[in-house]
Design a protein around this motif. Structure first.
Motif, PDB file in Angstrom:
ATOM      1  N   PHE A  44     -39.270   5.360  -4.301  1.00  0.00           N
ATOM      2  CA  PHE A  44     -38.946   4.192  -3.496  1.00  0.00           C
ATOM      3  C   PHE A  44     -37.525   3.669  -3.738  1.00  0.00           C
ATOM      4  CE2 PHE A  44     -43.613   4.158  -4.119  1.00  0.00           C
ATOM      5  CZ  PHE A  44     -43.965   4.399  -2.804  1.00  0.00           C
ATOM      6  N   GLY A  45     -36.674   4.508  -4.336  1.00  0.00           N
ATOM      7  CA  GLY A  45     -35.257   4.202  -4.439  1.00  0.00           C
ATOM      8  C   GLY A  45     -34.932   2.835  -4.993  1.00  0.00           C
ATOM      9  N   GLU A  46     -34.270   2.021  -4.157  1.00  0.00           N
ATOM     10  CA  GLU A  46     -33.764   0.722  -4.594  1.00  0.00           C
ATOM     11  C   GLU A  46     -34.751  -0.417  -4.346  1.00  0.00           C
ATOM     12  OE1 GLU A  46     -30.827   0.683  -6.073  1.00  0.00           O
ATOM     13  OE2 GLU A  46     -30.471   2.807  -5.670  1.00  0.00           O
ATOM     14  N   ALA A  47     -36.007  -0.099  -4.101  1.00  0.00           N
ATOM     15  CA  ALA A  47     -36.972  -1.128  -3.697  1.00  0.00           C
ATOM     16  C   ALA A  47     -37.254  -2.138  -4.804  1.00  0.00           C
ATOM     17  CB  ALA A  47     -38.278  -0.469  -3.268  1.00  0.00           C
ATOM     18  N   ASP A  48     -37.361  -3.413  -4.400  1.00  0.00           N
ATOM     19  CA  ASP A  48     -37.791  -4.495  -5.295  1.00  0.00           C
ATOM     20  C   ASP A  48     -39.231  -4.888  -5.010  1.00  0.00           C
ATOM     21  OD1 ASP A  48     -35.229  -4.964  -6.633  1.00  0.00           O
ATOM     22  OD2 ASP A  48     -34.534  -5.642  -4.672  1.00  0.00           O
ATOM     23  N   GLU A 104     -52.104   2.883   5.713  1.00  0.00           N
ATOM     24  CA  GLU A 104     -51.493   4.180   5.987  1.00  0.00           C
ATOM     25  C   GLU A 104     -49.986   4.183   5.793  1.00  0.00           C
ATOM     26  OE1 GLU A 104     -52.670   5.237   9.911  1.00  0.00           O
ATOM     27  OE2 GLU A 104     -54.796   5.400   9.428  1.00  0.00           O
ATOM     28  N   GLN A 105     -49.463   3.155   5.151  1.00  0.00           N
ATOM     29  CA  GLN A 105     -48.011   3.059   5.026  1.00  0.00           C
ATOM     30  C   GLN A 105     -47.633   2.183   3.836  1.00  0.00           C
ATOM     31  OE1 GLN A 105     -46.144   1.042   8.297  1.00  0.00           O
ATOM     32  NE2 GLN A 105     -44.106   1.892   7.887  1.00  0.00           N
ATOM     33  N   VAL A 106     -46.556   2.564   3.163  1.00  0.00           N
ATOM     34  CA  VAL A 106     -45.951   1.730   2.123  1.00  0.00           C
ATOM     35  C   VAL A 106     -44.521   1.438   2.553  1.00  0.00           C
ATOM     36  CG1 VAL A 106     -45.233   1.587  -0.289  1.00  0.00           C
ATOM     37  CG2 VAL A 106     -47.387   2.714   0.297  1.00  0.00           C
ATOM     38  N   ILE A 107     -44.187   0.152   2.660  1.00  0.00           N
ATOM     39  CA  ILE A 107     -42.855  -0.243   3.108  1.00  0.00           C
ATOM     40  C   ILE A 107     -42.062  -0.782   1.916  1.00  0.00           C
ATOM     41  CG2 ILE A 107     -41.517  -1.707   4.658  1.00  0.00           C
ATOM     42  CD1 ILE A 107     -44.021  -1.926   6.426  1.00  0.00           C
ATOM     43  N   MET A 126     -25.281   2.846   0.375  1.00  0.00           N
ATOM     44  CA  MET A 126     -25.523   1.548   0.979  1.00  0.00           C
ATOM     45  C   MET A 126     -26.916   1.017   0.640  1.00  0.00           C
ATOM     46  SD  MET A 126     -23.725   2.331   4.656  1.00  0.00           S
ATOM     47  CE  MET A 126     -23.419   0.639   5.117  1.00  0.00           C
ATOM     48  N   GLY A 127     -27.577   1.686  -0.330  1.00  0.00           N
ATOM     49  CA  GLY A 127     -28.902   1.243  -0.743  1.00  0.00           C
ATOM     50  C   GLY A 127     -30.011   1.717   0.154  1.00  0.00           C
ATOM     51  N   LEU A 128     -29.760   2.770   0.947  1.00  0.00           N
ATOM     52  CA  LEU A 128     -30.749   3.260   1.903  1.00  0.00           C
ATOM     53  C   LEU A 128     -31.122   4.710   1.618  1.00  0.00           C
ATOM     54  CD1 LEU A 128     -29.220   1.667   5.115  1.00  0.00           C
ATOM     55  CD2 LEU A 128     -31.327   0.985   3.984  1.00  0.00           C
ATOM     56  N   ALA A 129     -31.369   5.004   0.338  1.00  0.00           N
ATOM     57  CA  ALA A 129     -31.782   6.356  -0.024  1.00  0.00           C
ATOM     58  C   ALA A 129     -33.107   6.713   0.638  1.00  0.00           C
ATOM     59  CB  ALA A 129     -31.903   6.464  -1.544  1.00  0.00           C
ATOM     60  N   ILE A 140     -36.748   2.076   3.927  1.00  0.00           N
ATOM     61  CA  ILE A 140     -36.501   0.831   3.211  1.00  0.00           C
ATOM     62  C   ILE A 140     -35.928  -0.249   4.136  1.00  0.00           C
ATOM     63  CG2 ILE A 140     -34.113   1.230   2.461  1.00  0.00           C
ATOM     64  CD1 ILE A 140     -35.056   0.239  -0.359  1.00  0.00           C
ATOM     65  N   ILE A 141     -36.313  -1.473   3.855  1.00  0.00           N
ATOM     66  CA  ILE A 141     -35.765  -2.643   4.551  1.00  0.00           C
ATOM     67  C   ILE A 141     -34.945  -3.429   3.533  1.00  0.00           C
ATOM     68  CG2 ILE A 141     -36.309  -4.823   5.689  1.00  0.00           C
ATOM     69  CD1 ILE A 141     -38.915  -3.542   6.674  1.00  0.00           C
TER      70      ILE A 141
END
Length: 340
Positions: free
Chosen positions: A110-114, A121-124, A250-253, A257-258
């Protein structure tokens, strides 16, 4: 988490303030968002025991050291949660704060996720920032001697360019050392040894006289110029590959991600200056930036500066050479930040 009751210097206190501010911001945004999405009970279950005690200590420290921020945080967090609510949609089962609960332990997927918004069916993944209005928002800190080979690995030339860049960095460092030692009648042997400090000179650039300081800064400018030149070459080789290489910077690996940044500003209120007045929330994602590809432009390099910018529509990506505190070691980072 470090000790709350004592900090030795202003910089240590500021670092602790930023750590506590960030942790509370993430928690409160998640709390408000869970309430809006009807999963507050599941969210609260994720926090208990030592975690609750830790957040109680955060609040106690802030009450003593920045009560204004403590009072302002709920409103800033609520407005951020409201801005995120439409983006995450309905059917939310839980919201996890990464690293703050057993279920939210850091996961490279999940990269840069906080935060993680959990659906059937989804992890954001969500990245959160709290910043002063108009500021650049830090998105990535990378090692200089692997920057090109890691983040521009799509290019066949990446390893070759990385070696060229690393060699240039080493050359700049040696040139700086020779120049500083020579002007102070010392013998430079390829590194800053004990003779430098024994002669009474500091290892911190801010504590050097202006002449020596200019030598140190000039080495940073040369390193920045070399990175700029190689970046130009990469863009010229393949614009599409170049653009796609920028997303992690840019933090969007993670393409899912939002990113949400809450900006605050100073405002006069009832005779008092409020430092944490709500300014705006900027929420964007991969699709938002991908739509700016046609406007991608490497801005002209400015003189005597250790950074350069890449424009993507209404968003600026800044790439900055960041030396370590001590200039006497050849250790540098590349800091990336965005401004929209």
């Amino acid at each position: 988490m470090r000790t709350y009751n004592s900090t030795d210097t202003t910089s240590q206190k500021e670092a602790l303030l930023n750590e506590i501010k960030g942790n509370l911001f993430e928690y409160l945004v998640a709390a408000y968002l869970s309430r809006l999405k009807g999963c507050e009970k599941a969210f609260i279950t994720s926090f208990g025991g030592e975690i609750k005690k830790q957040f109680s200590e955060y609040e106690t420290w802030l009450r003593l050291n920045d009560s204004e921020l403590l009072k302002a945080l709920p409103a800033l967090c609520e407005k951020t949660a409201l801005s995120l609510s439409k983006r995450v949609g309905e059917g939310v089962d839980n919201i996890l704060v990464m690293g703050k609960s057993a279920g939210g332990s850091h996961d490279d997927r999940f990269g840069e996720a906080d935060l993680l918004v959990i659906k059937k069916e989804q992890v954001i993944p969500i990245s959160l920032k709290l910043c002063k209005g108009g500021a650049y928002v830090n998105t990535k800190s990378a090692g200089l001697k692997s920057f090109i080979s890691k983040y521009f690995s799509r290019f066949d030339e990446a390893k070759e360019f990385q070696k060229e860049f690393t060699d240039s960095v080493d050359e700049c460092f040696l040139q700086m050392g020779h120049e500083l030692y020579e002007m102070n009648e010392l013998d430079f042997k390829g590194r800053f040894d004990s003779s430098w400090t024994e002669a009474g000179f500091s290892e911190l650039p801010g504590q050097l006289d202006k002449t020596m300081q200019s030598v140190v800064l000039n080495s940073y400018y040369k390193i920045n110029q070399k990175l700029y030149e190689l970046t130009q070459k990469l863009q010229a080789i393949d614009q599409e590959k170049f653009a796609s290489s920028l997303w992690p910077l840019m933090g969007l690996a993670d393409p899912n991600i939002i990113q949400a940044t809450c900006f605050h500003s100073q405002k006069q209120r009832e005779g008092n200056l409020s430092r944490y007045h709500f300014h705006s929330v900027h929420v964007y994602d991969f699709d938002h930036l991908a739509s700016s590809l046609k406007g991608l432009e490497l801005k002209p390099l400015k003189e005597n500066i250790s950074s350069f910018e890449i424009s993507l529509g209404d968003t600026l990506l800044q790439i900055r050479i960041k030396p370590m505190n001590k200039f006497t070691t050849a250790s540098y980072k590349v800091n990336c930040s965005i401004k929209g």
